[in-house]
Write a protein that holds these residues in place. Structure first.
Motif, PDB file in Angstrom:
ATOM      1  N   CYS A 108       3.524  16.422 -68.484  1.00 30.87           N
ATOM      2  CA  CYS A 108       3.824  16.656 -66.923  1.00 30.87           C
ATOM      3  C   CYS A 108       4.721  15.935 -66.217  1.00 30.87           C
ATOM      4  O   CYS A 108       5.201  16.270 -65.202  1.00 30.87           O
ATOM      5  CB  CYS A 108       2.303  16.037 -66.162  1.00 30.87           C
ATOM      6  N   ALA A 109       5.237  14.797 -67.012  1.00 30.37           N
ATOM      7  CA  ALA A 109       6.238  13.834 -66.552  1.00 30.37           C
ATOM      8  C   ALA A 109       7.558  14.756 -66.713  1.00 30.37           C
ATOM      9  O   ALA A 109       8.646  14.338 -66.199  1.00 30.37           O
ATOM     10  CB  ALA A 109       6.387  12.705 -67.291  1.00 30.37           C
ATOM     11  N   PHE A 110       7.696  15.654 -67.627  1.00 31.42           N
ATOM     12  CA  PHE A 110       8.903  16.419 -67.971  1.00 31.42           C
ATOM     13  C   PHE A 110       8.875  17.694 -66.988  1.00 31.42           C
ATOM     14  O   PHE A 110       9.735  18.394 -67.042  1.00 31.42           O
ATOM     15  CB  PHE A 110       8.975  17.005 -69.340  1.00 31.42           C
ATOM     16  N   LEU A 111       7.962  18.276 -66.201  1.00 25.85           N
ATOM     17  CA  LEU A 111       7.843  19.291 -65.392  1.00 25.85           C
ATOM     18  C   LEU A 111       8.624  19.038 -64.189  1.00 25.85           C
ATOM     19  O   LEU A 111       8.688  18.040 -63.627  1.00 25.85           O
ATOM     20  CB  LEU A 111       6.454  19.685 -64.943  1.00 25.85           C
ATOM     21  N   PRO A 112       9.605  20.217 -63.781  1.00 18.34           N
ATOM     22  CA  PRO A 112      10.351  20.052 -62.529  1.00 18.34           C
ATOM     23  C   PRO A 112       9.676  19.693 -61.289  1.00 18.34           C
ATOM     24  O   PRO A 112      10.131  18.778 -60.576  1.00 18.34           O
ATOM     25  CB  PRO A 112      11.178  21.376 -62.740  1.00 18.34           C
ATOM     26  N   VAL A 113       8.379  20.400 -61.294  1.00 20.95           N
ATOM     27  CA  VAL A 113       7.840  20.216 -59.964  1.00 20.95           C
ATOM     28  C   VAL A 113       7.315  18.901 -59.790  1.00 20.95           C
ATOM     29  O   VAL A 113       7.323  18.129 -58.527  1.00 20.95           O
ATOM     30  CB  VAL A 113       6.740  21.241 -60.032  1.00 20.95           C
ATOM     31  N   VAL A 114       6.758  18.207 -61.040  1.00 22.24           N
ATOM     32  CA  VAL A 114       6.306  16.888 -60.960  1.00 22.24           C
ATOM     33  C   VAL A 114       7.620  15.755 -60.478  1.00 22.24           C
ATOM     34  O   VAL A 114       7.302  14.795 -59.809  1.00 22.24           O
ATOM     35  CB  VAL A 114       5.688  16.639 -62.079  1.00 22.24           C
ATOM     36  N   ARG A 115       8.646  15.977 -61.258  1.00 18.61           N
ATOM     37  CA  ARG A 115       9.662  15.034 -61.231  1.00 18.61           C
ATOM     38  C   ARG A 115      10.480  15.147 -59.766  1.00 18.61           C
ATOM     39  O   ARG A 115      10.947  13.949 -59.659  1.00 18.61           O
ATOM     40  CB  ARG A 115      10.724  15.402 -62.136  1.00 18.61           C
ATOM     41  N   GLU A 116      10.040  16.066 -59.115  1.00 17.75           N
ATOM     42  CA  GLU A 116      10.704  16.084 -57.822  1.00 17.75           C
ATOM     43  C   GLU A 116       9.900  15.796 -56.734  1.00 17.75           C
ATOM     44  O   GLU A 116      10.333  15.452 -55.604  1.00 17.75           O
ATOM     45  CB  GLU A 116      11.059  17.869 -57.570  1.00 17.75           C
ATOM     46  N   ASN A 117       8.500  15.596 -56.980  1.00 14.32           N
ATOM     47  CA  ASN A 117       7.605  15.388 -56.213  1.00 14.32           C
ATOM     48  C   ASN A 117       7.238  13.736 -56.337  1.00 14.32           C
ATOM     49  O   ASN A 117       6.640  13.476 -57.384  1.00 14.32           O
ATOM     50  CB  ASN A 117       6.415  15.923 -56.089  1.00 14.32           C
ATOM     51  N   THR A 118       7.682  12.759 -55.392  1.00  9.60           N
ATOM     52  CA  THR A 118       7.463  11.519 -55.648  1.00  9.60           C
ATOM     53  C   THR A 118       5.839  10.996 -55.900  1.00  9.60           C
ATOM     54  O   THR A 118       5.700  10.095 -56.746  1.00  9.60           O
ATOM     55  CB  THR A 118       8.069  10.458 -54.669  1.00  9.60           C
ATOM     56  N   THR A 119       5.378  11.313 -54.828  1.00  6.85           N
ATOM     57  CA  THR A 119       3.828  11.032 -54.805  1.00  6.85           C
ATOM     58  C   THR A 119       3.123  11.526 -56.145  1.00  6.85           C
ATOM     59  O   THR A 119       2.324  10.707 -56.466  1.00  6.85           O
ATOM     60  CB  THR A 119       3.127  11.699 -53.605  1.00  6.85           C
ATOM     61  N   VAL A 120       3.379  12.674 -56.473  1.00  5.20           N
ATOM     62  CA  VAL A 120       2.617  13.240 -57.716  1.00  5.20           C
ATOM     63  C   VAL A 120       3.220  12.401 -58.860  1.00  5.20           C
ATOM     64  O   VAL A 120       2.271  12.202 -59.954  1.00  5.20           O
ATOM     65  CB  VAL A 120       2.817  14.840 -58.045  1.00  5.20           C
ATOM     66  N   LEU A 121       4.427  12.032 -58.988  1.00  2.00           N
ATOM     67  CA  LEU A 121       5.065  11.399 -60.050  1.00  2.00           C
ATOM     68  C   LEU A 121       4.239  10.032 -60.017  1.00  2.00           C
ATOM     69  O   LEU A 121       4.218   9.448 -61.335  1.00  2.00           O
ATOM     70  CB  LEU A 121       6.516  10.998 -59.933  1.00  2.00           C
ATOM     71  N   ARG A 122       4.215   9.481 -58.817  1.00  2.00           N
ATOM     72  CA  ARG A 122       3.239   8.056 -59.198  1.00  2.00           C
ATOM     73  C   ARG A 122       1.747   8.066 -59.526  1.00  2.00           C
ATOM     74  O   ARG A 122       1.557   7.168 -59.949  1.00  2.00           O
ATOM     75  CB  ARG A 122       3.591   7.534 -57.555  1.00  2.00           C
ATOM     76  N   LEU A 123       1.437   9.169 -58.815  1.00  2.00           N
ATOM     77  CA  LEU A 123      -0.171   9.349 -59.557  1.00  2.00           C
ATOM     78  C   LEU A 123      -0.072   9.583 -60.967  1.00  2.00           C
ATOM     79  O   LEU A 123      -1.262   9.004 -61.776  1.00  2.00           O
ATOM     80  CB  LEU A 123      -0.776  10.590 -58.669  1.00  2.00           C
ATOM     81  N   LEU A 124       0.905  10.324 -61.549  1.00  2.00           N
ATOM     82  CA  LEU A 124       0.902  10.437 -62.716  1.00  2.00           C
ATOM     83  C   LEU A 124       1.138   9.137 -63.324  1.00  2.00           C
ATOM     84  O   LEU A 124       0.499   8.986 -64.649  1.00  2.00           O
ATOM     85  CB  LEU A 124       1.925  11.582 -63.131  1.00  2.00           C
ATOM     86  N   ARG A 125       1.886   8.264 -63.084  1.00  2.00           N
ATOM     87  CA  ARG A 125       2.127   7.048 -63.796  1.00  2.00           C
ATOM     88  C   ARG A 125       0.941   6.302 -63.642  1.00  2.00           C
ATOM     89  O   ARG A 125       0.792   5.446 -64.586  1.00  2.00           O
ATOM     90  CB  ARG A 125       3.363   6.522 -63.216  1.00  2.00           C
ATOM     91  N   LEU A 126       0.221   6.425 -62.595  1.00  2.00           N
ATOM     92  CA  LEU A 126      -0.942   5.694 -62.437  1.00  2.00           C
ATOM     93  C   LEU A 126      -2.023   5.893 -63.220  1.00  2.00           C
ATOM     94  O   LEU A 126      -2.745   5.208 -63.895  1.00  2.00           O
ATOM     95  CB  LEU A 126      -1.439   5.695 -61.190  1.00  2.00           C
ATOM     96  N   ALA A 127      -2.065   7.397 -63.783  1.00  2.00           N
ATOM     97  CA  ALA A 127      -2.787   7.722 -64.918  1.00  2.00           C
ATOM     98  C   ALA A 127      -2.623   7.157 -66.205  1.00  2.00           C
ATOM     99  O   ALA A 127      -3.411   7.180 -67.207  1.00  2.00           O
ATOM    100  CB  ALA A 127      -2.934   9.122 -64.875  1.00  2.00           C
ATOM    101  N   ARG A 128      -1.424   7.015 -66.451  1.00  2.00           N
ATOM    102  CA  ARG A 128      -1.162   6.294 -67.545  1.00  2.00           C
ATOM    103  C   ARG A 128      -1.671   4.882 -67.919  1.00  2.00           C
ATOM    104  O   ARG A 128      -1.904   4.467 -68.820  1.00  2.00           O
ATOM    105  CB  ARG A 128       0.611   6.025 -67.785  1.00  2.00           C
TER     106      ARG A 128
END
Length: 313
Positions: A108-128
């Motif tokens: 998901c970290a390499f998906l363009p939609v996720v990389r452009e959305n800061t909120t989703v990217l931070r939630l994804l990093r929190l999932a790590r």
């Protein structure tokens, strides 16, 4: 001809995949690898917390971004190694839920939609951060217990909601006009009783209820007995049962990977049996040696005539 060529390619690829899987397993099963990945996960969590300070972000923006890309690179290499460890049996990779979770988090970290959305990217990093459970067995058992307790917890919530609704309606009927701040509507009554479930402020509620009616003592006593004692203990019992089941499942899985060391009593019993067996073998060998040894001639000196000579066996 083509079929023979395909069979030859498959026969050549099979040992190559087996060798790749063996080398990758040597790395992924090593203790230093698990510690290194755990350290990177904790570093990722620290970076995520540091980004909440605007002054720190303005001063170290480049280095924070570089460290984030470094963590992502490490996670990508890790998931590639885990995929390589299952090169000889690819379906086995997806049988482990943690492998699927790690793969989803990294992809998901390499998906363009996720990389452009800061909120989703931070939630994804929190999932790590949740990946620390992979390397901490006790935390993994607790998470498994929480997942197992969800069906029982849902039943508990339904019973609790029904109890709250009934007592809220009774409270609205008896205290709605005299105490509208707490029982003026069904919503306020539910909120009041939900806060009283923790026994916080129960004394003030009882004193306020006694000024309205003496029957309020029975109302609050029965509610505290059912909500705070019975239901909470039932929930604790559900969680503890799920925790025992998760611990037993983890023990069975560990037993499938490597033999369980014997208990101290069992080990001493085995040692005692081994010593008894060794003593029996020594006695048998001694009897065989005595049976093969030559017997000494009988001493006839000083024996009277006619005296029977003792026979030696």
């Amino acid at each position: 001809m083509l079929e023979q060529h395909n069979q030859t390619d498959a026969a050549v690829a099979r040992p190559v995949a087996g060798g790749l899987a063996r080398r990758c397993r040597e790395v992924t099963e090593a203790r230093w690898f698990a510690l290194a990945v755990l350290a990177v996960i904790l570093l990722n969590a620290a970076l995520l917390g540091a980004e909440t300070y605007s002054g720190l972000v303005d001063a170290w923006r480049f280095w924070l971004r570089l460290a984030e890309h470094g963590c992502l690179a490490v996670f990508t290499v890790e998931i590639l190694l885990r995929l390589g460890a299952h090169a000889d049996r690819p379906p086995g990779f997806f049988k482990d839920p943690w492998n699927v979770f790690d793969l989803a988090v990294v992809l998901c970290a390499f998906l363009p939609v996720v990389r452009e959305n800061t909120t989703v990217l931070r939630l994804l990093r929190l999932a790590r951060v949740l990946r620390t459970a992979r390397f901490l067995p006790q935390l993994r058992i607790v998470l498994a217990a929480v997942a197992r307790s969800l069906p029982g917890t849902l039943s508990f919530l339904l019973v609790g909601a029904l109890l709250l609704y009934v007592y809220a309606m009774v409270g609205w009927v008896f205290f709605g006009q005299r105490d509208p701040a707490h029982y003026g509507s069904i919503g306020r009554a539910v909120l009041t009783l939900f806060l009283l479930m923790t026994l916080d402020g129960i004394g003030d509620a009882v004193h306020a209820g006694l000024e309205i009616s003496r029957w309020s003592l029975l109302y609050y006593a029965s509610y505290v007995l059912l909500a705070s004692f019975v239901l909470v203990n039932v929930l604790i019992g559900v969680v503890i049962t799920s925790l025992d089941e998760a611990r037993e499942t983890e023990r069975r899985e560990d037993g499938g990977r490597e033999p369980r060391p014997p208990a101290p009593a069992e080990e001493s019993h085995h040692v005692l049996l081994a010593r008894i067996g060794a003593a029996r073998q020594a006695l048998d060998q001694l009897e065989r040696d005595l049976g093969r040894a030559p017997l000494p001639p009988p001493d006839l000196a000083g024996t009277a005539p006619g005296t029977p000579v003792p026979l030696h066996r």
